[in-house]
Design a protein around this motif. Sequence first.
Motif, PDB file in Angstrom:
ATOM      1  N   PRO A  69       0.826  -1.210   0.000  1.00 29.99           N
ATOM      2  CA  PRO A  69       0.000   0.000   0.000  1.00 29.99           C
ATOM      3  C   PRO A  69       0.867   1.271   0.000  1.00 29.99           C
ATOM      4  CG  PRO A  69       0.069  -0.967   2.197  1.00 29.99           C
ATOM      5  CD  PRO A  69       0.804  -1.913   1.300  1.00 29.99           C
ATOM      6  N   THR A  70       0.402   2.277  -0.746  1.00 29.29           N
ATOM      7  CA  THR A  70       1.217   3.494  -0.892  1.00 29.29           C
ATOM      8  C   THR A  70       0.567   4.734  -0.293  1.00 29.29           C
ATOM      9  OG1 THR A  70       0.217   3.916  -3.050  1.00 29.29           O
ATOM     10  CG2 THR A  70       2.268   2.637  -3.034  1.00 29.29           C
ATOM     11  N   THR A  71      -0.658   4.587   0.254  1.00 24.64           N
ATOM     12  CA  THR A  71      -1.270   5.732   0.931  1.00 24.64           C
ATOM     13  C   THR A  71      -1.393   5.410   2.414  1.00 24.64           C
ATOM     14  OG1 THR A  71      -3.531   4.897   0.707  1.00 24.64           O
ATOM     15  CG2 THR A  71      -2.674   6.250  -1.114  1.00 24.64           C
ATOM     16  N   LEU A  72      -1.528   6.451   3.232  1.00 23.29           N
ATOM     17  CA  LEU A  72      -1.647   6.218   4.668  1.00 23.29           C
ATOM     18  C   LEU A  72      -2.918   5.418   4.970  1.00 23.29           C
ATOM     19  CD1 LEU A  72      -0.541   6.601   7.481  1.00 23.29           C
ATOM     20  CD2 LEU A  72      -1.666   8.845   7.580  1.00 23.29           C
ATOM     21  N   LEU A  73      -4.006   5.759   4.300  1.00 26.36           N
ATOM     22  CA  LEU A  73      -5.261   5.039   4.557  1.00 26.36           C
ATOM     23  C   LEU A  73      -5.123   3.553   4.252  1.00 26.36           C
ATOM     24  CD1 LEU A  73      -8.835   6.195   4.102  1.00 26.36           C
ATOM     25  CD2 LEU A  73      -8.188   4.020   3.069  1.00 26.36           C
ATOM     26  N   SER A  74      -4.524   3.239   3.121  1.00 26.26           N
ATOM     27  CA  SER A  74      -4.414   1.811   2.792  1.00 26.26           C
ATOM     28  C   SER A  74      -3.362   1.125   3.672  1.00 26.26           C
ATOM     29  CB  SER A  74      -4.109   1.615   1.304  1.00 26.26           C
ATOM     30  OG  SER A  74      -2.911   2.242   0.935  1.00 26.26           O
ATOM     31  N   GLN A  75      -2.354   1.875   4.121  1.00 22.76           N
ATOM     32  CA  GLN A  75      -1.348   1.253   4.991  1.00 22.76           C
ATOM     33  C   GLN A  75      -1.926   0.886   6.355  1.00 22.76           C
ATOM     34  OE1 GLN A  75       2.251   3.638   5.105  1.00 22.76           O
ATOM     35  NE2 GLN A  75       2.892   2.897   3.091  1.00 22.76           N
ATOM     36  N   VAL A  76      -2.786   1.722   6.893  1.00 24.75           N
ATOM     37  CA  VAL A  76      -3.277   1.450   8.250  1.00 24.75           C
ATOM     38  C   VAL A  76      -4.572   0.661   8.269  1.00 24.75           C
ATOM     39  CG1 VAL A  76      -2.189   3.504   9.213  1.00 24.75           C
ATOM     40  CG2 VAL A  76      -4.575   3.635   8.446  1.00 24.75           C
ATOM     41  N   ASP A  77      -5.229   0.563   7.124  1.00 21.86           N
ATOM     42  CA  ASP A  77      -6.569  -0.020   7.186  1.00 21.86           C
ATOM     43  C   ASP A  77      -6.852  -0.971   6.018  1.00 21.86           C
ATOM     44  OD1 ASP A  77      -9.134  -0.560   7.981  1.00 21.86           O
ATOM     45  OD2 ASP A  77      -9.930   1.448   7.654  1.00 21.86           O
ATOM     46  N   ALA A  78      -6.978  -0.418   4.816  1.00 22.38           N
ATOM     47  CA  ALA A  78      -7.507  -1.199   3.696  1.00 22.38           C
ATOM     48  C   ALA A  78      -6.660  -2.414   3.326  1.00 22.38           C
ATOM     49  CB  ALA A  78      -7.681  -0.300   2.471  1.00 22.38           C
ATOM     50  N   SER A  79      -5.331  -2.312   3.499  1.00 23.94           N
ATOM     51  CA  SER A  79      -4.460  -3.402   3.043  1.00 23.94           C
ATOM     52  C   SER A  79      -4.473  -4.597   3.993  1.00 23.94           C
ATOM     53  CB  SER A  79      -3.023  -2.905   2.880  1.00 23.94           C
ATOM     54  OG  SER A  79      -2.484  -2.588   4.143  1.00 23.94           O
ATOM     55  N   VAL A  80      -5.000  -4.387   5.174  1.00 20.92           N
ATOM     56  CA  VAL A  80      -4.958  -5.421   6.203  1.00 20.92           C
ATOM     57  C   VAL A  80      -6.338  -6.020   6.414  1.00 20.92           C
ATOM     58  CG1 VAL A  80      -4.502  -5.857   8.650  1.00 20.92           C
ATOM     59  CG2 VAL A  80      -3.045  -4.273   7.375  1.00 20.92           C
ATOM     60  N   GLY A  81      -6.463  -7.320   6.292  1.00 19.30           N
ATOM     61  CA  GLY A  81      -7.721  -7.944   6.699  1.00 19.30           C
ATOM     62  C   GLY A  81      -8.475  -8.697   5.623  1.00 19.30           C
ATOM     63  N   GLY A  82      -8.056  -8.541   4.362  1.00 16.47           N
ATOM     64  CA  GLY A  82      -8.610  -9.422   3.335  1.00 16.47           C
ATOM     65  C   GLY A  82      -9.954  -9.028   2.760  1.00 16.47           C
ATOM     66  N   LYS A  83     -10.464  -7.854   3.092  1.00 12.35           N
ATOM     67  CA  LYS A  83     -11.687  -7.416   2.418  1.00 12.35           C
ATOM     68  C   LYS A  83     -11.310  -6.924   1.029  1.00 12.35           C
ATOM     69  CE  LYS A  83     -14.984  -5.885   5.916  1.00 12.35           C
ATOM     70  NZ  LYS A  83     -15.814  -4.738   6.326  1.00 12.35           N
ATOM     71  N   THR A  84     -11.943  -7.480   0.018  1.00  6.61           N
ATOM     72  CA  THR A  84     -11.655  -7.053  -1.349  1.00  6.61           C
ATOM     73  C   THR A  84     -12.976  -6.761  -2.047  1.00  6.61           C
ATOM     74  OG1 THR A  84     -11.871  -9.178  -2.497  1.00  6.61           O
ATOM     75  CG2 THR A  84      -9.781  -8.764  -1.349  1.00  6.61           C
ATOM     76  N   GLY A  85     -12.923  -6.019  -3.143  1.00 10.30           N
ATOM     77  CA  GLY A  85     -14.170  -5.759  -3.844  1.00 10.30           C
ATOM     78  C   GLY A  85     -14.112  -4.601  -4.812  1.00 10.30           C
ATOM     79  N   MET A  86     -15.270  -4.318  -5.363  1.00  8.65           N
ATOM     80  CA  MET A  86     -15.394  -3.193  -6.295  1.00  8.65           C
ATOM     81  C   MET A  86     -16.761  -2.537  -6.086  1.00  8.65           C
ATOM     82  SD  MET A  86     -16.377  -5.058  -9.873  1.00  8.65           S
ATOM     83  CE  MET A  86     -18.029  -5.725 -10.036  1.00  8.65           C
ATOM     84  N   ASN A  87     -16.926  -1.368  -6.690  1.00 10.89           N
ATOM     85  CA  ASN A  87     -18.197  -0.661  -6.613  1.00 10.89           C
ATOM     86  C   ASN A  87     -19.064  -1.036  -7.808  1.00 10.89           C
ATOM     87  OD1 ASN A  87     -16.816   0.623  -4.540  1.00 10.89           O
ATOM     88  ND2 ASN A  87     -16.255   2.376  -5.823  1.00 10.89           N
ATOM     89  N   ASN A  88     -20.354  -0.755  -7.707  1.00 14.31           N
ATOM     90  CA  ASN A  88     -21.207  -0.790  -8.893  1.00 14.31           C
ATOM     91  C   ASN A  88     -22.249   0.307  -8.741  1.00 14.31           C
ATOM     92  OD1 ASN A  88     -23.115  -1.780  -7.128  1.00 14.31           O
ATOM     93  ND2 ASN A  88     -23.070  -3.864  -7.921  1.00 14.31           N
ATOM     94  N   LYS A  89     -23.225   0.335  -9.642  1.00 14.17           N
ATOM     95  CA  LYS A  89     -24.169   1.452  -9.592  1.00 14.17           C
ATOM     96  C   LYS A  89     -25.013   1.453  -8.322  1.00 14.17           C
ATOM     97  CE  LYS A  89     -27.655  -0.954 -12.349  1.00 14.17           C
ATOM     98  NZ  LYS A  89     -28.373  -1.071 -13.609  1.00 14.17           N
ATOM     99  N   TYR A  90     -25.017   0.355  -7.603  1.00 12.64           N
ATOM    100  CA  TYR A  90     -25.788   0.291  -6.364  1.00 12.64           C
ATOM    101  C   TYR A  90     -25.027   0.809  -5.151  1.00 12.64           C
ATOM    102  CZ  TYR A  90     -28.807  -2.563  -9.277  1.00 12.64           C
ATOM    103  OH  TYR A  90     -29.615  -2.993 -10.291  1.00 12.64           O
ATOM    104  N   GLY A  91     -23.717   0.910  -5.273  1.00 14.72           N
ATOM    105  CA  GLY A  91     -22.961   1.420  -4.140  1.00 14.72           C
ATOM    106  C   GLY A  91     -21.538   0.899  -4.092  1.00 14.72           C
ATOM    107  N   LYS A  92     -20.875   1.169  -2.963  1.00 13.49           N
ATOM    108  CA  LYS A  92     -19.456   0.847  -2.820  1.00 13.49           C
ATOM    109  C   LYS A  92     -19.234  -0.561  -2.283  1.00 13.49           C
ATOM    110  CE  LYS A  92     -16.408   3.717  -1.395  1.00 13.49           C
ATOM    111  NZ  LYS A  92     -15.635   4.689  -0.595  1.00 13.49           N
ATOM    112  N   ASN A  93     -18.281  -1.246  -2.843  1.00 13.30           N
ATOM    113  CA  ASN A  93     -17.820  -2.539  -2.323  1.00 13.30           C
ATOM    114  C   ASN A  93     -18.944  -3.563  -2.192  1.00 13.30           C
ATOM    115  OD1 ASN A  93     -15.201  -1.450  -1.987  1.00 13.30           O
ATOM    116  ND2 ASN A  93     -15.841  -0.562  -0.040  1.00 13.30           N
ATOM    117  N   LEU A  94     -19.936  -3.453  -3.051  1.00 18.18           N
ATOM    118  CA  LEU A  94     -21.092  -4.348  -2.919  1.00 18.18           C
ATOM    119  C   LEU A  94     -20.837  -5.704  -3.570  1.00 18.18           C
ATOM    120  CD1 LEU A  94     -24.110  -1.921  -3.369  1.00 18.18           C
ATOM    121  CD2 LEU A  94     -23.197  -2.922  -1.285  1.00 18.18           C
ATOM    122  N   VAL A  95     -19.802  -5.770  -4.390  1.00 18.31           N
ATOM    123  CA  VAL A  95     -19.411  -7.049  -4.982  1.00 18.31           C
ATOM    124  C   VAL A  95     -17.967  -7.298  -4.572  1.00 18.31           C
ATOM    125  CG1 VAL A  95     -18.959  -8.246  -7.169  1.00 18.31           C
ATOM    126  CG2 VAL A  95     -21.020  -6.857  -6.908  1.00 18.31           C
ATOM    127  N   GLY A  96     -17.675  -8.480  -4.082  1.00 19.27           N
ATOM    128  CA  GLY A  96     -16.304  -8.736  -3.634  1.00 19.27           C
ATOM    129  C   GLY A  96     -16.170 -10.072  -2.936  1.00 19.27           C
TER     130      GLY A  96
END
Lengths: 349, 349
Positions: A120-147
């Motif tokens: 991860p290259t941003t502070l947010l992804s270093q402290v949060d997003a990169s850790v824990g295995g949640k993966t996904g993408m957005n669609n027209k219904y909202g954020k991270n609803l498919v993953g």
Amino acid sequence: MQVNIPLKQVIDNSYSITIDQLPQIELDTKVAIVTNPKVAGLHLSYLLSKISVKELYIITVPDGEEYKNQASIDTILESLFNHRFNRKSMLIAFGGGVIGDMVGYAASIYQRGIDFIQIPTTLLSQVDASVGGKTGMNNKYGKNLVGAFHQPKAVYIDPHFLTTLPSREFGAGVAEIVKMAVTFNKEFFEYLETADLKDPKVLQEAIKQAVETKASVVAQDEKERGLRAALNYGHTFGHVIENETQYKTYLHGEAVAIGIIMANQLAIKLGLMSEDEALRVENVFKKYNLPTNYAISNTETFYETFFLDKKSSDANITFILADGIGGVKMLDDIAKETVVSVLAQFGAC
Amino acid sequence: MQVNIPLKQVIDNSYSITIDQLPQIELDTKVAIVTNPKVAGLHLSYLLSKISVKELYIITVPDGEEYKNQASIDTILESLFNHRFNRKSMLIAFGGGVIGDMVGYAASIYQRGIDFIQIPTTLLSQVDASVGGKTGMNNKYGKNLVGAFHQPKAVYIDPHFLTTLPSREFGAGVAEIVKMAVTFNKEFFEYLETADLKDPKVLQEAIKQAVETKASVVAQDEKERGLRAALNYGHTFGHVIENETQYKTYLHGEAVAIGIIMANQLAIKLGLMSEDEALRVENVFKKYNLPTNYAISNTETFYETFFLDKKSSDANITFILADGIGGVKMLDDIAKETVVSVLAQFGAC
């Protein structure tokens, strides 16, 4: 007749997170680094100097939350198919949370799952997003609803990448650090009140504390059946703010900061937090120029939008509230009027 | 500094497979039955008479392997989003292998994973596809190249559905039953040699034996890191045949039957199988009018197409061969000339 499939298994998804200068990474397999043009321009040569693999490919997808979609996933998958990646191949996510989430998702569905590494290259992804295995993408219904839940094989957090990070993005990362401290670690929060995260040594320590907190929560509840939902503190409100502003006005971490302020007002109303505690949280946000207010134009509409959040089941919204500093409560029986009366405080700015 | 995430967990994905008349299914949640117009026309009213749930939706996708694609997955996901399915909702796959694979895949990625039940309606999906948690879809690069391992919560196999099955599809299912018997269970194969699967009692017993074999293999190797690959017996050749004929000439099970015949010829060449054993397998296929020959127009092209199969890594193709009746060997070091010389036997029909 009945046949049973006994699939009670010990599955070891353990991995380690290195918070330090990037080590030499050697892999005896086909590897694709997935990044965006911006991160590539700033840091790819540095990463390449640290990597030695059997066969290397670079895949870029456009930069930005609006490209966290099926088209980018397809770009990644098509490149893997064209270069005949197999089940032993490896992906490296090199960028912020958007890249990390998408690469993890692509890795989870390519040939029913291949390995990946997070850099991860941003502070947010270093402290949060990169850790824990949640993966996904957005669609027209909202954020991270498919993953999918798909754990990385390793996470390398090199604070060196943060030297080029714009100050708003730095603040957005701080919001997630504060989230971890307020909900799970009082001493850490008190440290954040006096510390200056712009000091590299202090920053590295704060990253470590945030990552340790997150790691501990994830280890207890990988698939978010309970405790892990506490990490959505501030997010229930934040997601509505992002939705109302079409993801254009605020960075995710900024919307979370405002969301935390809102959640804290609700916590005050319910007697879980004092005005003074809420003010202390707000003061940390202000130190890093995070927004702390948002003009809600219609409290009814705002409330209804909660129900679009996937973490909510049909009838009830679960609110994640600080229980003082260092504690957390999840409540799914707060009366609508109570919530709306708190939202009304944000209507008049 | 290093932070470790200990994710060594006991995960219980166990489930049971009921081979019998469909029981009453009661679910206190939102449920979508996903099916195709053909199966719905034949059997939906029967299924509905057995189902009692909180809120029920019916989703149909077009019938056929050519619709096992992203567009159908999107149809399913969009319906779930529009009806606000949440993490506690449930899908029911009601159809053959195509429906089962797609519904399992949609369930695996909707909100990072929700539960699903398999109610397979073809012999092939009853004995093979519905059991074991392999899910996925096709794309322009090939079959099942995008997907996930996602175990169903239950499988209900009701042989009643087979009464309307066209005889070619019945044969296609028999090919997968024979696959299980030849590789893992000599007694079962001997039973198949004399038994008449058109007799409902015999059929139910054969389904049970096939499912037990598959369940046992999956329980030992859920994610196909070794043993489970043996279930691809006949498939390495079969996939090439399907590819060369654009999936139009043969049903999957039919291509597998021819693939098994080819694999057996290779096994004979390598001294793993006798001519007589290969003939006994062929005779079972003939009883159910399965094809046993295929005119290979170009053995070189046929050989090269093996490498498009995802189960192959860069340099080597793993061939799954019967080791006599009731045994299996996986070999990744067979010389190209040996394979091509066997393929040449199929060139001249």
